[in-house]
Design a protein around this motif. Structure first.
Motif, mmCIF file in Angstrom:
data_model
loop_
_atom_site.group_PDB
_atom_site.id
_atom_site.type_symbol
_atom_site.label_atom_id
_atom_site.label_comp_id
_atom_site.label_asym_id
_atom_site.label_seq_id
_atom_site.Cartn_x
_atom_site.Cartn_y
_atom_site.Cartn_z
ATOM 1 N N ASP A 7 0.842 -1.181 0.000
ATOM 2 C CA ASP A 7 0.000 0.000 0.000
ATOM 3 C C ASP A 7 0.892 1.251 0.000
ATOM 4 O OD1 ASP A 7 -2.684 1.049 0.211
ATOM 5 O OD2 ASP A 7 -1.995 1.832 2.149
ATOM 6 N N SER A 8 0.600 2.179 -0.923
ATOM 7 C CA SER A 8 1.518 3.313 -1.090
ATOM 8 C C SER A 8 1.599 4.177 0.171
ATOM 9 C CB SER A 8 1.076 4.160 -2.278
ATOM 10 O OG SER A 8 -0.251 4.603 -2.059
ATOM 11 N N LEU A 11 3.613 2.433 2.712
ATOM 12 C CA LEU A 11 4.989 2.450 2.224
ATOM 13 C C LEU A 11 5.651 3.779 2.572
ATOM 14 C CD1 LEU A 11 6.327 0.177 0.653
ATOM 15 C CD2 LEU A 11 5.911 1.456 -1.437
ATOM 16 N N LEU B 116 -4.450 9.654 -3.933
ATOM 17 C CA LEU B 116 -3.193 9.459 -3.198
ATOM 18 C C LEU B 116 -3.548 9.356 -1.716
ATOM 19 C CD1 LEU B 116 -0.432 11.807 -4.610
ATOM 20 C CD2 LEU B 116 -0.346 9.324 -4.344
ATOM 21 N N ALA B 217 4.309 -4.101 2.745
ATOM 22 C CA ALA B 217 4.929 -2.790 2.554
ATOM 23 C C ALA B 217 6.090 -2.603 3.527
ATOM 24 C CB ALA B 217 3.900 -1.687 2.755
#
Lengths: 166, 350
Positions: A7-8, A11, B116, B217
């Protein structure tokens, strides 16, 4: 398979927080601990070494002091011995000196006595000789005139001489 | 021996009797079907709220801030605004599809898109908490040394020192060799980061329980760290071994089979690190959750079976938790050891 796709957002936050943790800990955390531990290790090693050296020195000093003590004792006994020997020697010398002196004095006295005696004898002899000569002269003077008288005088003179001599 | 088995028996009987008091609730739960997959996955995956428990059918959870950047720019609000499928500023949590469980928005064409998303999710909060705990532990230990120069610590600081010295001397120094110094802090940080987060994940109640090191992650960033540490500071000999390894010439020309394998290995090594840690921790969490769910699944099968399964489940959970405790330490150790190993291999000199 959302489990396997990072997951950005997470991250991003992971990079940020792990980065901060890494920077902070590698500046104020682990190096400090490692350094402290190593310093302590060095300090302990040093202390042990110092203690060992001190022990060695102490042993050395003890040995040294024992040696010095033994030496001093030896010296003392040597000095004592020497002193004793010297004392005996001095006494001996003194005694010998005294003996020699005494003997010398005795000899001197004897010599003097002898000399006096010889001198006296010599004097007596000359006296006797003089007397004899004198008597002889006197005798000679009266010899021709009277034999009897002469004889008488000689006798008398002789008596006188022997009297005076004795 | 006799005495011990007797005590064991007494304890187990007491245990079963105690559990016997539970079925009333178990029967209630049996009315609803238990979706094990949902429970397990919702725990293992990230969430926008930190769910603590349910009390009298009321959910007790901490709403966490959502930070997103969509077409309208940055937006920041509490996740409670999206609770139960609500929409806020055109954002909502997708219930199905590619982005199920994530905050999505609709673009002008009416398609569901992901903005985002920098939300402080449950995992992010758990991560921050873990980092805070880690910083507190290590910095307080470091401070102790500044306050007590040349002294030997006792208790907690002593324990941390023992671990730090063990990892530093026996893992890092011995594995990397004489060039270990620039990597020592990184590897120690990695070890304690993984260890603390693993252990935090094992705590079942609120401040712990987030599946941090079981998230790809997190392990990805750690693996990338090792990848950078390995390849950025590698020696010429290492690159020569990769591109022109010491193998028979027909393995290199005309087809570069071995160089290809070696080059592939450069990436598979950290990849294996990433997957190993992620899979181990995730599997541990999954098994413990599944075992716990066993109690509620069997609730519909009657009191006797339910009681029996409860005992089995609890016993297995205890066993698994002990195992996970071991795994938590072991995985941190393995990650550090292998990272050090890879760095050491990249430091070869002929």
């Amino acid at each position: 398979m959302s489990l396997l796709t990072p997951d950005s957002g997470l991250l991003f936050w992971m990079i940020v927080s792990f980065g901060i943790v890494l920077v902070v800990l590698s500046k104020y955390g682990f190096p400090v601990i490692i350094k402290a531990v190593e310093q302590r290790k060095a300090y302990i090693d040093n202390s042990l070494e110092t203690a060992r050296q001190a022990n060695e020195q102490l042993a050395n000093i003890q040995a040294e002091s024992a040696r010095i003590l033994a030496e001093a004792k030896e010296k003392q006994s040597a000095i004592l011995k020497e002193a004793l020997a010297e004392k005996e020697q001095i006494i001996d010398e003194a005694r010998q000196k005294a003996v020699a002196e005494t003997r010398l004095q005795v000899e001197e006295a004897a010599r003097r006595i002898r000399e006096e005696k010889e001198k006296a004898i010599r004097e007596v002899r000359t006296e006797i000789a003089d007397l004899s000569i004198a008597i002889a002269e006197k005798v000679m003077k009266e010899k021709i005139s009277r034999d009897k008288e002469h004889q008488q005088i000689i006798d008398r003179l002789l008596d006188e001489v022997s009297f005076s001599k004795s | 021996m006799m005495k011990r088995s007797l005590i064991n028996r007494v304890i187990s009987v007491a245990f079963i009797l105690l559990l016997g008091c539970l079925p009333t609730r178990g029967i209630q739960a049996a009315e609803q079907t238990v979706d094990v997959q949902e429970i397990v996955f919702s725990h293992i995956q990230d969430a926008y709220t930190w769910h603590i428990t349910e009390w009298n059918e009321k959910e007790i959870s901490i709403p966490l801030p959502i930070i997103v950047k969509g077409e309208q720019g940055w937006d920041c609000f509490l996740s409670s605004r999206l609770h139960g499928g609500q929409t806020y500023h055109n954002y909502y949590i997708a219930s199905e599809g590619e982005y199920a469980g994530k905050v999505v928005t609709k673009n002008q064409a009416g398609e569901e898109v992901r903005p985002l998303d920098f939300s402080l999710t449950k995992n992010v909060c758990g991560l921050f908490l873990g980092c805070a705990v880690l910083l507190t532990i290590i910095l307080s230990t470091a401070k102790w040394y500044q306050r007590h120069p040349n002294q030997v610590p006792k208790g907690f600081v002593g324990m941390i020192e023992a671990v730090v010295v063990y990892i530093h001397d026996d893992v890092i120094k011995d594995t990397i060799g004489k060039d270990y110094k620039p990597f020592a802090s990184y590897l120690l940080t990695v070890f304690f980061f993984i260890l603390v987060n693993n252990l935090m994940g094992l705590i079942p109640i609120f401040p712990g329980g987030a599946n941090i090191t079981g998230n790809i992650a997190i392990t990805f960033v750690l693996a990338v760290g090792t990848f950078i540490a390995t390849n950025l500071f590698a020696t010429k000999q290492y690159w020569k071994d990769v591109f022109w390894p010491n193998v028979p010439i027909y393995l290199k020309l005309p087809l570069p089979i071995m160089p290809f394998v070696e080059f592939f290995g450069v990436f598979t090594k950290p990849f294996a690190l990433m997957i190993r840690l992620f899979a181990n921790i995730m599997a541990g969490h999954t098994i413990i959750l599944a075992l716990t769910c066993l109690i509620f699944i069997t609730a519909s099968l009657g009191v006797a079976i339910n009681t029996g399964m409860t005992v089995v489940s609890v016993l297995f959970c205890i066993f698994m938790n002990c195992l996970e405790l071991l795994v938590a330490c072991l995985q941190a150790y393995i990650f550090t050891l292998l990272s050090a190993n890879y760095i050491g291999l990249a430091k070869v000199k002929n």
